[in-house]
Structures are given as structure tokens and as C-alpha cells.
Write a protein that holds these residues in place. Structure first.
Motif, mmCIF file in Angstrom:
data_model
loop_
_atom_site.group_PDB
_atom_site.id
_atom_site.type_symbol
_atom_site.label_atom_id
_atom_site.label_comp_id
_atom_site.label_asym_id
_atom_site.label_seq_id
_atom_site.Cartn_x
_atom_site.Cartn_y
_atom_site.Cartn_z
ATOM 1 N N VAL A 261 -8.250 -4.546 42.739
ATOM 2 C CA VAL A 261 -7.216 -5.346 43.405
ATOM 3 C C VAL A 261 -7.495 -6.840 43.288
ATOM 4 C CG1 VAL A 261 -6.685 -3.502 45.017
ATOM 5 C CG2 VAL A 261 -8.392 -5.214 45.637
ATOM 6 N N ALA A 262 -8.612 -7.226 42.691
ATOM 7 C CA ALA A 262 -8.930 -8.641 42.558
ATOM 8 C C ALA A 262 -7.936 -9.335 41.637
ATOM 9 C CB ALA A 262 -10.350 -8.816 42.009
ATOM 10 N N GLN A 263 -7.673 -10.597 41.928
ATOM 11 C CA GLN A 263 -6.815 -11.408 41.060
ATOM 12 C C GLN A 263 -7.519 -11.629 39.732
ATOM 13 O OE1 GLN A 263 -5.640 -15.100 42.871
ATOM 14 N NE2 GLN A 263 -4.764 -15.948 40.982
ATOM 15 N N VAL A 264 -6.792 -11.582 38.645
ATOM 16 C CA VAL A 264 -7.362 -11.800 37.315
ATOM 17 C C VAL A 264 -6.781 -13.079 36.739
ATOM 18 C CG1 VAL A 264 -7.638 -10.892 34.978
ATOM 19 C CG2 VAL A 264 -7.678 -9.329 36.938
ATOM 20 N N VAL A 265 -7.672 -13.996 36.315
ATOM 21 C CA VAL A 265 -7.248 -15.267 35.748
ATOM 22 C C VAL A 265 -7.900 -15.423 34.377
ATOM 23 C CG1 VAL A 265 -6.905 -16.324 38.012
ATOM 24 C CG2 VAL A 265 -9.136 -16.519 36.876
ATOM 25 N N ALA A 266 -7.492 -16.466 33.665
ATOM 26 C CA ALA A 266 -7.941 -16.625 32.283
ATOM 27 C C ALA A 266 -9.063 -17.640 32.120
ATOM 28 C CB ALA A 266 -6.769 -17.028 31.395
ATOM 29 N N SER A 267 -9.346 -18.453 33.134
ATOM 30 C CA SER A 267 -10.317 -19.535 32.948
ATOM 31 C C SER A 267 -11.202 -19.718 34.174
ATOM 32 C CB SER A 267 -9.594 -20.851 32.654
ATOM 33 O OG SER A 267 -8.911 -21.305 33.824
ATOM 34 N N VAL A 268 -12.309 -20.415 33.956
ATOM 35 C CA VAL A 268 -13.223 -20.729 35.045
ATOM 36 C C VAL A 268 -12.550 -21.658 36.047
ATOM 37 C CG1 VAL A 268 -15.442 -21.794 35.625
ATOM 38 C CG2 VAL A 268 -15.225 -20.414 33.555
#
Length: 331
Positions: free
Chosen positions: A46-53
Motif C-alpha cells: 500500500v506504500a506510495q510509489v514514486v520515481a525519484s529520491v
């Protein structure tokens, strides 16, 4: 106490294991994971997934696990330190001793918890071995021998077998014996067509008189992870694949056979395989880091210790390149 907000950078094989453990851990909420390829295996839950630090930092986390290729460790670690985020960085800490030192300085100067994922320190067999050595069950330690070999993992591209695999043995040997590497000599070969070494043999001295031998390669169809510690009273064998610890005792039985009686050495005695609890090493490692962030524990591999492992690894590479013996500076 509120759960710690955790972030994870990298959803490759090791990152997915971190995600699995963090998701189930008490006192931790995995809120965000970052990977340029996204979460193709659905590991983040369920964690949010992002593309960058930068996007991960913007979400807001208390600590972060970094499980990306070694060449990216310094850049990402410094970015996390700059915004006050505690970090556990997978081993090796960095691709050079200089870079590892910059990371250690950055986290120490800001009062942040900085750890390195030398997971073998949390293997039940090695932890039990260290306790028994501290209790004097082996007497004086004479020699540590490790064998770490198996097929080449296609996911490793930016470092050779020394920094990827041998750093396990270099760190665990110093940790188990509580001694520093003084001198070493190594020979390496390149057989797979890659720019980095894929097999190395190391002979070293720790402290005043302990000998160490390390055989490490990516060229064997046999997967082996074994540590042998020989001393006055016998030999401990730790198999970290099975987390088994065995003790081969020096015999105290008087030999009746004349040929054996004349041999002025040791003979086989009792063999004991210890029954020990076997928690998952990664869970123990992450729980220890959680406790360190909360200020309730200190059982972590510090970045300064991780830097030492990189320094010894670089000495091994230089020794193999130059065909010379290397004397290590004191840590």
C-alpha cells in the motif's frame, strides 16, 4: 510512540526483500518506495510509489533503506543526510573508501543514524559463534577461513566480486574476532569477460597473529557460504546458508596407536551441532536499525565500520593488481 515513517529506494531483488520485512515490522510504516522502473513486482504493497529520491523526500520519512547499485550510494546517501533522514545503506557502503568516508562524515556531523547492510552480522550461526568466542570456548584463535562461492548474479554490474561478495567476509571476520586487518595479499582472475574480477583468493593477518584465508568467486556452480574458526580447543564451523553452527573438539583421549601417539598435534574429538534460534537475518537487521533510530538500541553496523570494509576490499584489489603484499593503516 508513533510508528516510524519508512522509505525504501530501490525495488530490485534486495529492495523487494526489504519491502516485505518493513511492511510486516512492528513500529514501522512503509509509506513510500522509489524506483525509476516503478513497482513492477508489486512489492511495495500500500506504500506510495514514486520515481525519484526527491519525490520520496517530499513525502516525508523518518528513515530510509537504500537498496540500489553501489555506484549510486554516495549520491543518494548525501541527499538523505542533507534533509535529516536516517539511512540504512546496503553493503558495500560505497564504491570507494573516499566516498564511504564522505557518507560517514555527513551522517555523523548531523547526528543521524547511518547504518550499512552487512547482513552476515545478523546470521544466527555467526552471532552464536561470536558469543562462544567471547566466552573463551575456543581458547586462543589461530585462523579464520571463509569460502563464499556460487554462480554469477546477473543483477551485479558495477562492482566485482571483492566489493560485492568479499566485503561480507572481510567485515564478519573482523567482527567475529574483534581484530583489525594488519596485512594482506591477494590474487584475482577475470574469466567472465567483465571489467571486474570474478574470483579472488586472499591471505591476511589480523591483530598480532591470527591468519585469515578468504576464497570468493562467481564462477562456481556450487553455492557455499562457510566460515571456519580454528583455535586452541578445536574448530567452529558456521554455515550461513543453513544458519548451522558446529564445533569439532580437540580430543583429550590418549591415543593407543603408536603412530598417532607420536604425532605432536591434535586429534579428532567430539563433534557438537548446536541447536540455536534462527530468526531471519534481514528482520533482525532492520529491527536493530529501527531501535537505533528510536534511540533504544545500538546493534547496527555503522558507516565508519562499513568504510573500513571498503578500505580492506580496496587493499585486496590493489594487492591482486600489483602482486604485492599490502599493509593496512590502523582504523
Amino acid at each position: 510512540m508513533a510508528d516510524l515513517r519508512a522509505g525504501l529506494i530501490g525495488l530490485g531483488m534486495m529492495g523487494r526483500n526489504h519491502a516485505r520485512v518493513l511492511t510486516a515490522m512492528d513500529g514501522v510504516d512503509l509509506v513510500v518506495a522509489a524506483d525509476v522502473a516503478g513497482d513492477v513486482h508489486g512489492a511495495a504493497g500500500v506504500a506510495q510509489v514514486v520515481a525519484s529520491v526527491d519525490e520520496l523526500i517530499a513525502v516525508g520519512v523518518d528513515f530510509c533503506v537504500v537498496a540500489v547499485p553501489t555506484g549510486l550510494h554516495e549520491q543518494i546517501g548525501l541527499a538523505l543526510a542533507d534533509v535529516g533522514v536516517h539511512a540504512l545503506i546496503e553493503k558495500p557502503l560505497a564504491d570507494s573508501t573516499v566516498a564511504a568516508g564522505r557518507l560517514a562524515d555527513a551522517f555523523e556531523s548531523r547526528g543521524l543514524v547511518g547504518g550499512v547492510g552487512h547482513i552476515e552480522r545478523y546470521n544466527p550461526a555467526l552471532r552464536a559463534l561470536r558469543v562462544r568466542l567471547e566466552q573463551g570456548e575456543l581458547g586462543g584463535v589461530y585462523q579464520v577461513t571463509t569460502r563464499r562461492q556460487g554462480p554469477f548474479p546477473g543483477r551485479i554490474a558495477d562492482v566485482g566480486v571483492v566489493k560485492d561478495l568479499a566485503t561480507h567476509d572481510l567485515d564478519l571476520t573482523a567482527w567475529v574476532t574483534q581484530l583489525d586487518y594488519r596485512n594482506l595479499s591477494a590474487r584475482a582472475v577475470h574469466k567472465s569477460g567483465r571489467p571486474h574480477e570474478d574470483m579472488i583468493a586472499i591471505v591476511a593477518q589480523l591483530g598480532e597473529s591470527v591468519i585469515a584465508n578468504h576464497l570468493v568467486n562467481w564462477l562456481s556452480p556450487l553455492k557455499e557460504r562457510v566460515t571456519l574458526v580454528t583455535g586452541e580447543n578445536g574448530c567452529f564451523i558456521a554455515d550461513t546458508l543453513t544458519a548451522d553452527l558446529t564445533f569439532h573438539e580437540n580430543s583429550s583421549v590418549v591415543a593407543q596407536w603408536d603412530a598417532l601417539a607420536r604425532f605432536r598435534g591434535v586429534s579428532e574429538g567430539n563433534i557438537t551441532r548446536f541447536a540455536i534460534p534462527k530468526p531471519e537475518p534481514l528482520r533482525v537487521e532492520l529491527e536493530a536499525f529501527r531501535d537505533a533510530v528510536n534511540g533504544t538500541g545500538s546493534d547496527i553496523v555503522t558507516m565508519r565500520q562499513g568504510m573500513r570494509a571498503v578500505a580492506v576490499a580496496e587493499a585486496c584489489i590493489e594487492s591482486a593488481r600489483s602482486a604485492t603484499s599490502i599493509t593496512m593503516d590502523a582504523p
